[in-house]
Motif scaffolding. Structure first.
Motif, mmCIF file in Angstrom:
data_model
loop_
_atom_site.group_PDB
_atom_site.id
_atom_site.type_symbol
_atom_site.label_atom_id
_atom_site.label_comp_id
_atom_site.label_asym_id
_atom_site.label_seq_id
_atom_site.Cartn_x
_atom_site.Cartn_y
_atom_site.Cartn_z
ATOM 1 N N SER A 1 -38.853 20.119 -4.100
ATOM 2 C CA SER A 1 -37.532 19.510 -3.393
ATOM 3 C C SER A 1 -36.871 18.533 -4.079
ATOM 4 N N LYS A 2 -35.677 18.586 -3.801
ATOM 5 C CA LYS A 2 -34.464 17.777 -4.554
ATOM 6 C C LYS A 2 -34.156 16.499 -3.507
ATOM 7 N N LEU A 3 -34.857 16.631 -2.628
ATOM 8 C CA LEU A 3 -34.438 15.560 -1.499
ATOM 9 C C LEU A 3 -34.802 14.060 -2.022
ATOM 10 N N GLN A 4 -34.280 13.045 -1.857
ATOM 11 C CA GLN A 4 -34.870 11.677 -2.281
ATOM 12 C C GLN A 4 -35.885 11.287 -1.225
ATOM 13 N N ARG A 5 -36.859 10.936 -1.776
ATOM 14 C CA ARG A 5 -38.160 10.589 -1.039
ATOM 15 C C ARG A 5 -38.499 8.948 -0.708
ATOM 16 N N VAL A 6 -37.845 8.124 -1.576
ATOM 17 C CA VAL A 6 -37.734 6.576 -1.208
ATOM 18 C C VAL A 6 -36.497 5.896 -1.359
ATOM 19 N N PRO A 7 -36.148 5.108 -0.701
ATOM 20 C CA PRO A 7 -35.184 4.282 -0.731
ATOM 21 C C PRO A 7 -34.560 3.822 -1.877
ATOM 22 N N SER A 8 -33.205 3.886 -2.528
ATOM 23 C CA SER A 8 -32.962 3.205 -3.838
ATOM 24 C C SER A 8 -33.099 1.762 -3.691
ATOM 25 N N GLY A 9 -32.910 1.109 -5.079
ATOM 26 C CA GLY A 9 -33.525 -0.193 -5.181
ATOM 27 C C GLY A 9 -32.222 -0.896 -4.544
ATOM 28 N N ASN A 10 -30.956 -0.449 -4.397
ATOM 29 C CA ASN A 10 -29.747 -1.153 -3.906
ATOM 30 C C ASN A 10 -29.526 -1.101 -2.529
ATOM 31 N N LYS A 11 -30.588 -0.632 -1.668
ATOM 32 C CA LYS A 11 -30.446 -0.547 -0.273
ATOM 33 C C LYS A 11 -30.953 -1.903 0.166
ATOM 34 N N ALA A 12 -29.953 -2.314 1.010
ATOM 35 C CA ALA A 12 -29.967 -3.825 1.629
ATOM 36 C C ALA A 12 -30.878 -3.987 2.697
ATOM 37 N N ASN A 13 -31.134 -2.719 3.427
ATOM 38 C CA ASN A 13 -32.104 -2.909 4.387
ATOM 39 C C ASN A 13 -33.378 -2.270 4.166
ATOM 40 N N ASP A 14 -34.407 -2.203 4.965
ATOM 41 C CA ASP A 14 -35.688 -1.668 5.018
ATOM 42 C C ASP A 14 -35.877 -0.323 5.860
ATOM 43 N N LEU A 15 -34.734 0.320 6.105
ATOM 44 C CA LEU A 15 -34.723 1.426 6.738
ATOM 45 C C LEU A 15 -34.886 2.728 5.903
ATOM 46 N N PRO A 16 -35.709 3.682 6.516
ATOM 47 C CA PRO A 16 -35.875 4.960 5.724
ATOM 48 C C PRO A 16 -34.726 5.470 4.853
ATOM 49 N N VAL A 17 -35.212 6.512 4.191
ATOM 50 C CA VAL A 17 -33.875 7.345 3.405
ATOM 51 C C VAL A 17 -33.365 8.092 4.295
ATOM 52 N N GLY A 18 -31.908 8.193 4.268
ATOM 53 C CA GLY A 18 -31.145 9.122 5.220
ATOM 54 C C GLY A 18 -30.701 8.356 6.511
ATOM 55 N N ILE A 19 -31.040 7.144 6.744
ATOM 56 C CA ILE A 19 -30.680 6.403 7.814
ATOM 57 C C ILE A 19 -30.265 5.070 7.549
ATOM 58 N N SER A 20 -28.803 5.110 8.140
ATOM 59 C CA SER A 20 -28.144 3.830 7.914
ATOM 60 C C SER A 20 -27.849 2.915 9.150
ATOM 61 N N GLY A 21 -27.733 1.681 8.943
ATOM 62 C CA GLY A 21 -27.205 1.117 10.310
ATOM 63 C C GLY A 21 -27.849 -0.253 10.377
ATOM 64 N N PRO A 22 -27.848 -0.597 11.580
ATOM 65 C CA PRO A 22 -26.925 -0.273 12.866
ATOM 66 C C PRO A 22 -25.280 -0.353 12.777
ATOM 67 N N VAL A 23 -24.638 0.935 12.820
ATOM 68 C CA VAL A 23 -23.191 0.949 13.018
ATOM 69 C C VAL A 23 -22.763 0.312 14.421
ATOM 70 N N VAL A 24 -21.914 -0.744 14.015
ATOM 71 C CA VAL A 24 -21.295 -1.529 15.017
ATOM 72 C C VAL A 24 -19.835 -1.288 15.045
ATOM 73 N N ARG A 25 -19.356 -0.473 16.276
ATOM 74 C CA ARG A 25 -17.981 0.056 16.322
ATOM 75 C C ARG A 25 -17.483 -0.352 17.788
ATOM 76 N N GLN A 26 -16.205 -0.384 17.719
ATOM 77 C CA GLN A 26 -15.499 -0.355 19.272
ATOM 78 C C GLN A 26 -14.672 0.591 19.392
ATOM 79 N N ARG A 27 -14.927 1.408 20.450
ATOM 80 C CA ARG A 27 -13.959 2.697 20.628
ATOM 81 C C ARG A 27 -12.735 2.378 21.630
ATOM 82 N N ALA A 28 -11.551 3.077 21.221
ATOM 83 C CA ALA A 28 -10.465 2.670 21.552
ATOM 84 C C ALA A 28 -10.604 2.771 23.199
ATOM 85 N N GLY A 29 -10.015 1.756 23.826
ATOM 86 C CA GLY A 29 -9.988 1.682 25.147
ATOM 87 C C GLY A 29 -11.274 1.102 25.840
#
Length: 182
Positions: A73-101
């Motif tokens: 497998s060529k998939l990354q198995r562990v988070p990179s050292g630069n990742k600022a949080n402790d979320l698993p590989v392939g998951i980022s967030g929480p993303v906060v946004r305000q939708r139009a309206g």
């Protein structure tokens, strides 16, 4: 599966599949299989006369390993050292946004889902709005994101293994013409 032409120290030319390398050193002459570990198939001669038989044995072993082992497998198995949080590989967030309206912001996880042979797909896993956000909802959304990622990785691995085994079948047909007895 890709093949290439290899010229050994005697000047003989061989068509060699990927995952098999030629080793020619002072007292070692043979073919090294590099798939699911390594194994040397020696020529058992200093003059290279056993190279064809050793290549046939290495190719047989490669085909057996392709049929038994999952594809690498060529998939990354562990988070990179630069990742600022402790979320698993392939998951980022929480993303906060305000939708139009909308007057309130909402939160979600961004999940990258690998897709064998294609571009990864992105999914969003909803956590809640700034009014409904709780630790329990965060944990439940994270569990759902991890589950989505694990299912996608398993599907990716199955597809990669299927593709590698199809390549192995084609390799057997191609190499059986060059190395009788495969």
């Amino acid at each position: 599966m890709k093949t290439r032409e290899v010229v050994i120290f005697t000047g003989e030319r061989y068509v060699v599949p990927q995952c098999i390398q030629r080793i020619d050193h002072q007292s070692t002459h043979g073919w090294q299989l590099r798939y699911g570990g390594t194994k040397l198939f020696s020529d058992h001669s200093q003059d290279g006369s056993g190279a064809k038989a050793a290549l046939a044995a290495a190719t047989r072993a490669l085909l057996i390993r392709i049929n038994k082992l999952p594809a690498p497998s060529k998939l990354q198995r562990v988070p990179s050292g630069n990742k600022a949080n402790d979320l698993p590989v392939g998951i980022s967030g929480p993303v906060v946004r305000q939708r139009a309206g909308s007057r309130v912001r909402d939160c979600s996880f961004a999940v990258s889902l690998p897709n064998f042979g294609g571009s990864p797909r992105g999914r969003s896993v909803y956590i809640g709005t700034e009014n409904t956000y709780t630790v329990e909802k965060y944990q439940a959304a994270l569990a759902r994101a991890v589950e989505l990622r694990e299912k996608a990785e398993a599907a990716y691995q199955r597809a990669a293994t299927r593709a590698r085994r199809a390549e192995g079948k084609a390799l057997r047909e191609k190499m059986s013409k060059l190395l009788p007895g495969l």
